[in-house]
Design a protein around this motif. Structure first.
Motif, PDB file in Angstrom:
ATOM      1  N   ARG A 264      54.440  36.953  25.260  1.00 34.58           N
ATOM      2  CA  ARG A 264      53.951  35.683  25.647  1.00 34.58           C
ATOM      3  C   ARG A 264      55.445  34.354  26.036  1.00 34.58           C
ATOM      4  O   ARG A 264      54.658  33.512  26.556  1.00 34.58           O
ATOM      5  CB  ARG A 264      53.433  35.377  24.199  1.00 34.58           C
ATOM      6  CG  ARG A 264      52.150  35.803  24.314  1.00 34.58           C
ATOM      7  CD  ARG A 264      51.092  35.614  25.291  1.00 34.58           C
ATOM      8  NE  ARG A 264      49.377  35.744  24.624  1.00 34.58           N
ATOM      9  CZ  ARG A 264      49.154  37.046  25.450  1.00 34.58           C
ATOM     10  NH1 ARG A 264      49.635  37.731  26.752  1.00 34.58           N
ATOM     11  NH2 ARG A 264      48.424  37.309  25.116  1.00 34.58           N
ATOM     12  N   ARG A 265      56.455  34.516  25.485  1.00 35.50           N
ATOM     13  CA  ARG A 265      57.423  34.373  25.859  1.00 35.50           C
ATOM     14  C   ARG A 265      57.734  33.947  27.250  1.00 35.50           C
ATOM     15  O   ARG A 265      58.743  33.467  27.678  1.00 35.50           O
ATOM     16  CB  ARG A 265      59.010  34.745  24.513  1.00 35.50           C
ATOM     17  CG  ARG A 265      58.586  33.990  23.622  1.00 35.50           C
ATOM     18  CD  ARG A 265      59.629  34.607  22.675  1.00 35.50           C
ATOM     19  NE  ARG A 265      59.909  35.732  22.310  1.00 35.50           N
ATOM     20  CZ  ARG A 265      59.417  36.534  21.630  1.00 35.50           C
ATOM     21  NH1 ARG A 265      58.646  35.567  20.372  1.00 35.50           N
ATOM     22  NH2 ARG A 265      60.386  37.506  21.131  1.00 35.50           N
TER      23      ARG A 265
ATOM     24  N   ARG B  13      50.316  36.264  30.080  1.00 35.25           N
ATOM     25  CA  ARG B  13      48.706  35.102  29.790  1.00 35.25           C
ATOM     26  C   ARG B  13      47.431  36.612  29.457  1.00 35.25           C
ATOM     27  O   ARG B  13      46.103  36.162  29.423  1.00 35.25           O
ATOM     28  CB  ARG B  13      48.585  34.232  29.911  1.00 35.25           C
ATOM     29  CG  ARG B  13      50.070  32.836  29.795  1.00 35.25           C
ATOM     30  CD  ARG B  13      49.918  33.092  28.133  1.00 35.25           C
ATOM     31  NE  ARG B  13      50.780  31.687  28.156  1.00 35.25           N
ATOM     32  CZ  ARG B  13      51.684  32.710  27.267  1.00 35.25           C
ATOM     33  NH1 ARG B  13      52.314  33.605  27.213  1.00 35.25           N
ATOM     34  NH2 ARG B  13      52.972  31.205  27.105  1.00 35.25           N
TER      35      ARG B  13
ATOM     36  N   TYR C 175      47.858  37.784  13.759  1.00 39.80           N
ATOM     37  CA  TYR C 175      48.147  37.557  14.945  1.00 39.80           C
ATOM     38  C   TYR C 175      46.599  37.544  15.693  1.00 39.80           C
ATOM     39  O   TYR C 175      45.810  37.752  16.446  1.00 39.80           O
ATOM     40  CB  TYR C 175      48.629  38.560  15.620  1.00 39.80           C
ATOM     41  CG  TYR C 175      49.557  39.846  15.115  1.00 39.80           C
ATOM     42  CD1 TYR C 175      51.068  38.538  15.809  1.00 39.80           C
ATOM     43  CD2 TYR C 175      49.855  40.870  14.299  1.00 39.80           C
ATOM     44  CE1 TYR C 175      51.746  39.041  14.732  1.00 39.80           C
ATOM     45  CE2 TYR C 175      50.478  40.672  13.525  1.00 39.80           C
ATOM     46  CZ  TYR C 175      52.209  40.146  13.809  1.00 39.80           C
ATOM     47  OH  TYR C 175      53.504  40.800  13.307  1.00 39.80           O
ATOM     48  N   PRO C 176      45.855  36.111  15.428  1.00 38.41           N
ATOM     49  CA  PRO C 176      44.805  35.504  15.976  1.00 38.41           C
ATOM     50  C   PRO C 176      44.682  35.453  17.377  1.00 38.41           C
ATOM     51  O   PRO C 176      43.705  35.780  17.954  1.00 38.41           O
ATOM     52  CB  PRO C 176      44.431  34.058  14.493  1.00 38.41           C
ATOM     53  CG  PRO C 176      45.960  33.718  14.411  1.00 38.41           C
ATOM     54  CD  PRO C 176      46.557  35.258  14.214  1.00 38.41           C
ATOM     55  N   GLU C 177      45.935  34.926  17.761  1.00 38.92           N
ATOM     56  CA  GLU C 177      46.333  34.784  19.674  1.00 38.92           C
ATOM     57  C   GLU C 177      45.760  36.219  20.714  1.00 38.92           C
ATOM     58  O   GLU C 177      46.274  36.221  21.469  1.00 38.92           O
ATOM     59  CB  GLU C 177      47.537  33.715  19.404  1.00 38.92           C
ATOM     60  CG  GLU C 177      48.913  34.692  19.817  1.00 38.92           C
ATOM     61  CD  GLU C 177      49.225  34.720  18.256  1.00 38.92           C
ATOM     62  OE1 GLU C 177      50.464  35.480  17.347  1.00 38.92           O
ATOM     63  OE2 GLU C 177      48.707  34.274  17.086  1.00 38.92           O
ATOM     64  N   MET C 178      45.737  37.618  19.275  1.00 35.91           N
ATOM     65  CA  MET C 178      45.827  37.963  20.425  1.00 35.91           C
ATOM     66  C   MET C 178      44.489  37.959  20.788  1.00 35.91           C
ATOM     67  O   MET C 178      43.636  38.549  20.132  1.00 35.91           O
ATOM     68  CB  MET C 178      46.140  39.664  19.573  1.00 35.91           C
ATOM     69  CG  MET C 178      47.870  40.176  19.596  1.00 35.91           C
ATOM     70  SD  MET C 178      47.273  42.058  18.791  1.00 35.91           S
ATOM     71  CE  MET C 178      49.605  41.120  18.205  1.00 35.91           C
ATOM     72  N   SER C 179      44.142  39.383  21.798  1.00 36.87           N
ATOM     73  CA  SER C 179      42.827  39.478  22.395  1.00 36.87           C
ATOM     74  C   SER C 179      41.854  40.236  21.723  1.00 36.87           C
ATOM     75  O   SER C 179      40.919  39.549  20.622  1.00 36.87           O
ATOM     76  CB  SER C 179      42.763  40.466  23.603  1.00 36.87           C
ATOM     77  OG  SER C 179      43.392  38.708  24.246  1.00 36.87           O
TER      78      SER C 179
ATOM     79  N   GLY D  48      54.724  39.524  21.137  1.00 41.68           N
ATOM     80  CA  GLY D  48      55.172  37.976  21.085  1.00 41.68           C
ATOM     81  C   GLY D  48      56.264  37.696  22.311  1.00 41.68           C
ATOM     82  O   GLY D  48      56.306  36.538  23.208  1.00 41.68           O
TER      83      GLY D  48
ATOM     84  N   ARG E 284      44.547  41.310  12.454  1.00 40.97           N
ATOM     85  CA  ARG E 284      43.073  40.514  13.144  1.00 40.97           C
ATOM     86  C   ARG E 284      44.180  39.488  12.482  1.00 40.97           C
ATOM     87  O   ARG E 284      44.123  38.226  13.346  1.00 40.97           O
ATOM     88  CB  ARG E 284      42.241  40.538  13.143  1.00 40.97           C
ATOM     89  CG  ARG E 284      42.134  41.379  14.228  1.00 40.97           C
ATOM     90  CD  ARG E 284      40.079  41.367  13.939  1.00 40.97           C
ATOM     91  NE  ARG E 284      39.748  43.218  14.973  1.00 40.97           N
ATOM     92  CZ  ARG E 284      39.350  43.866  14.148  1.00 40.97           C
ATOM     93  NH1 ARG E 284      39.099  43.371  13.007  1.00 40.97           N
ATOM     94  NH2 ARG E 284      38.809  44.120  14.758  1.00 40.97           N
TER      95      ARG E 284
END
Length: 122
Positions: A73-74, A78, A96-100, A70, A93
């Motif tokens: 990302r702030r 990216r 935190y769906p935005e994690m790779s 987090g 998962r």
């Protein structure tokens, strides 16, 4: 395209686990930089902004892997972020769906981590 390997930041509060994870990353053809926890990771990223990805443990004191994600990302980072956990990966998962990727620390990590890095980092 450059011939020099991409560099991956490996974050873990346990030095032994960090070394093992770094060894897996290096076997996949990447260079590594080790960080002992989230605060150290932020300092390393500031000193080396060109890192290709971050592979972080989830459960660390002061700053968890999710909190590190987090914060990165702030700050505008990216690049791919892979979380490694001893917990149930599917649950994380979903959180935190935005994690790779979220990987479980298990007997398959040795195969899964290098394959996943190759697919998302290149």
């Amino acid at each position: 395209m450059t011939d020099s390997p991409k560099t991956v930041l490996v974050v873990d509060d346990d030095p032994f686990t960090a070394e093992l994870t770094a060894m897996l990353v290096e076997m996949a053809g990447y260079e590594t930089v080790l960080a002992e926890g989230g605060v150290d990771a932020l300092e390393k990223l500031e000193a080396q902004p060109g890192l290709a990805a971050v592979v972080s443990d989830m459960n660390m004191p002061m700053m968890s892997g999710a909190e590190l994600f987090g914060e990165l990302r702030r700050q505008g980072f990216r690049q791919p972020f892979l979380l490694i956990t001893g917990e149930e990966a599917e649950k994380l998962r979903g959180q935190y769906p935005e994690m790779s990727a979220v990987l479980t620390k298990d007997e398959e990590l040795q195969e899964n981590l290098p394959e996943l890095l190759a697919s998302i980092v290149g």
